[in-house]
Design an enzyme around this catalytic site. Structure first.
Site, PDB file in Angstrom:
ATOM      1  N   HIS A 157       5.339  -1.346  -1.363  1.00 34.74           N
ATOM      2  CA  HIS A 157       6.427  -2.172  -1.896  1.00 34.74           C
ATOM      3  C   HIS A 157       7.607  -2.240  -0.936  1.00 34.74           C
ATOM      4  CE1 HIS A 157       9.074   1.249  -3.064  1.00 34.74           C
ATOM      5  NE2 HIS A 157       7.947   1.879  -3.326  1.00 34.74           N
ATOM      6  N   CYS A 185       4.612   6.577  -3.504  1.00 30.38           N
ATOM      7  CA  CYS A 185       4.299   5.211  -3.107  1.00 30.38           C
ATOM      8  C   CYS A 185       4.798   4.955  -1.684  1.00 30.38           C
ATOM      9  CB  CYS A 185       4.912   4.216  -4.081  1.00 30.38           C
ATOM     10  SG  CYS A 185       4.027   4.143  -5.651  1.00 30.38           S
TER      11      CYS A 185
END
Length: 540
Positions: A437, A456
């Site tokens: 992301h 992440c």
């Protein structure tokens, strides 16, 4: 036979230069011969055959090969039990090559003992005085084939699945039929000096070359610590600078005069290259971090190379498609097409306490202007304590509470520039809840060490990645992607072309210029694997 291909040149005497030049030529010749891999011009003869019962007799005599019985039987049944290692009653050259590589498995980065090494040696090299010329020895034939499968398992396949799982490596293991591979070698048209690529990830051979160089350094250099009494700066003239130049020369970063003790432009450029190879800020300044990396013992570097050669054995040999690869210790995302590197960018990975998992997935969705669904762990450990300190925390961070699960509020952060996922996220569904992301915290990409996330992976060039993944849909222009990222309304796009994603962990690797790189073992994964390799006790 030890092969040393890393050469240190004398700067003082022409005689030594001439001797070294001759030694280099000899070493190159040795290496060329040594690297004649098992692939090559095998026997494709079909006249000389043997009875299949000979395999049963052989396995009774050498029971350690029973694990390979199916492979051996399948291999010979395909060639109707014709001899593979003999032509006109004489062993082919590859028999000696295979034997050399088995006896010197440490050159492959393997310390596991092979079965029956003395029997292999005597069968290959001992000729009985009463033996008739041209007589084929069935035990030699079957010993070579059995040992080929041993070699394939140790050098090409690597340690067992149980080991990879125990070191938290969840990438799928490559699947190679070594039986078919050997068969294809035998059928390969004979061209002098030709070889087939070995069934192992391409980084393996590159690291193997450096393993030989660093082992030579370990034998020829004491590698004493470089001690600085003061911080060095360009223009300085000190005795220790000459020592630094010699070390950088041996590491192939410095190419100038090693007797000169001035911190000149050549040294500054050498420092920059060394820093790039070690993931440091490439400013050409000899700071404490740079000197610390220069002082890492060669034995430690050898260990790093061995560990990462083993990891190379676990990866697919090649992919004829687009794919993404994140190397966690490097803090980099690499974008490939058919094994050709297209571009790379910086990433932020998980902290040591929130480690990014090593695994494989398939990229399926791009989500523009995403909501962030906060994980329960972050709600429990971070958000709820923050709400107690500041009752207006939810509103101030553009969040909403949509319900309650497991005694905890369900919290989402609305799309926008302040959203923790940034303006776009990339989903490859997996059981670890990990995805790529964007991020509003752009400054972190300028750090040399970038382990800051909860697991992440934050991408330094999200718009470029979105464009790459959506390239099979011509309607997704750069302008449209930019608009969607700033729309403030979540939009999920299903990719027309699914893209494999590899989250890997390499602390030693070669770059596009074939220069050896090292990175810090940020999750402390190397030591345990190294102990299994060096002890020879790892399960294969």
């Amino acid at each position: 036979m030890a092969v040393c291909i890393f050469t240190l040149f004398s700067c003082k005497q022409n005689a030594k230069r001439n001797q070294q030049s001759k030694a280099d030529s000899l070493k190159k010749k040795i290496v060329k011969e040594w690297n004649k891999t098992i692939p090559g011009n095998f026997s494709d003869q079909t006249k000389a055959t043997f009875d299949s019962a000979q395999i049963v007799i052989f396995l009774k005599k050498y029971p350690a090969f029973n694990a390979y019985a199916q492979d051996i039987n399948l291999f010979y049944s395909k060639r109707r039990f014709a001899y593979a290692w003999y032509v006109n009653g004489v062993l082919i050259e590859q028999a000696g090559n295979l034997s050399d590589r088995l006896i010197n498995l440490q050159n492959e980065g393997v310390y596991k003992a092979i079965p029956y090494p003395k029997s292999l040696d005597s069968l290959i090299f001992d000729v009985h005085p009463k033996a008739k010329p041209g007589k084929i020895n069935i035990n030699t034939e079957l010993m070579l084939t059995a040992q080929y499968f041993v070699f394939s398992k140790l050098a090409f396949q690597g340690m067992s699945d149980s080991i990879t799982r125990s070191v938290n490596w969840y990438l799928p293991r490559k699947k190679v039929s070594y039986n078919d591979y050997l068969d294809s070698l035998l059928k390969k048209p004979g061209k002098p000096g030709s070889t087939m690529p070995e069934p192992v990830y391409r980084q393996y051979d590159l690291l193997k070359n450096y393993l030989a160089k660093y082992r030579h350094l370990d034998v020829t250099d004491k590698w004493l610590p470089i001690i600085l009494d003061e911080k060095l700066k360009p223009g300085d003239s000190l005795e220790v600078i000459s020592l630094i130049k010699r070390r950088l020369y041996k590491l192939e970063d410095f190419k100038g005069d090693t007797l000169n003790n001035v911190y000149n432009d050549e040294l500054k450029e050498a420092f920059k290259q060394f820093q790039l190879r070690h993931g440091l800020t490439a400013d050409g300044i000899a700071g404490s971090g740079t000197i610390a990396e220069l002082n890492v013992p060669i034995k430690n570097r050898i260990q790093q190379i061995l560990v990462n050669m083993e990891r190379c054995r676990w990866l697919p040999v090649s992919l004829n498609t687009d794919y993404l690869a994140v190397n966690i210790p490097e803090f980099k995302l690499h974008v490939y097409h058919a094994d050709s590197l297209l571009w790379s960018c910086n990433v932020v990975v998980g902290q040591e306490v929130h480690q990014t998992v090593i695994f494989y997935g398939v990229m399926q969705f791009v989500v523009f202007s995403p909501y962030w669904n906060l994980p329960e762990s972050i709600i429990r450990n971070e958000v709820l304590p923050a709400i107690k300190r500041n009752p207006n925390y939810i509103n101030e961070h553009n969040m909403i509470i949509t319900g309650k699960v497991n005694g905890l509020p369900v919290i989402k952060q609305k799309p926008g520039s302040a959203n923790s996922l940034g303006l776009v996220k990339f989903l490859f569904p997996n059981s670890y809840s990990i995805y790529l992301h964007d991020t509003p915290s752009k400054s972190l990409f300028g750090e040399s060490s970038r382990a800051f996330s909860h697991g992440c992976i934050r991408v330094g060039e999200p718009a470029r990645l979105a464009s790459f993944l959506l390239k099979y849909d011509s309607t997704w222009t750069a302008a449209r992607i930019n608009k969607a990222m700033h729309l403030g309304k979540e939009q999920q796009i299903t990719l027309k072309q699914k893209t494999p994603v590899f989250i890997a962990y390499f602390t030693a690797f070669t770059d596009r210029s074939n220069k050896l790189n090292f990175r810090k073992d940020i999750y402390n994964r190397d030591e345990r694997l190294a102990s299994m390799i060096l002890s020879g006790k790892g399960s294969y």
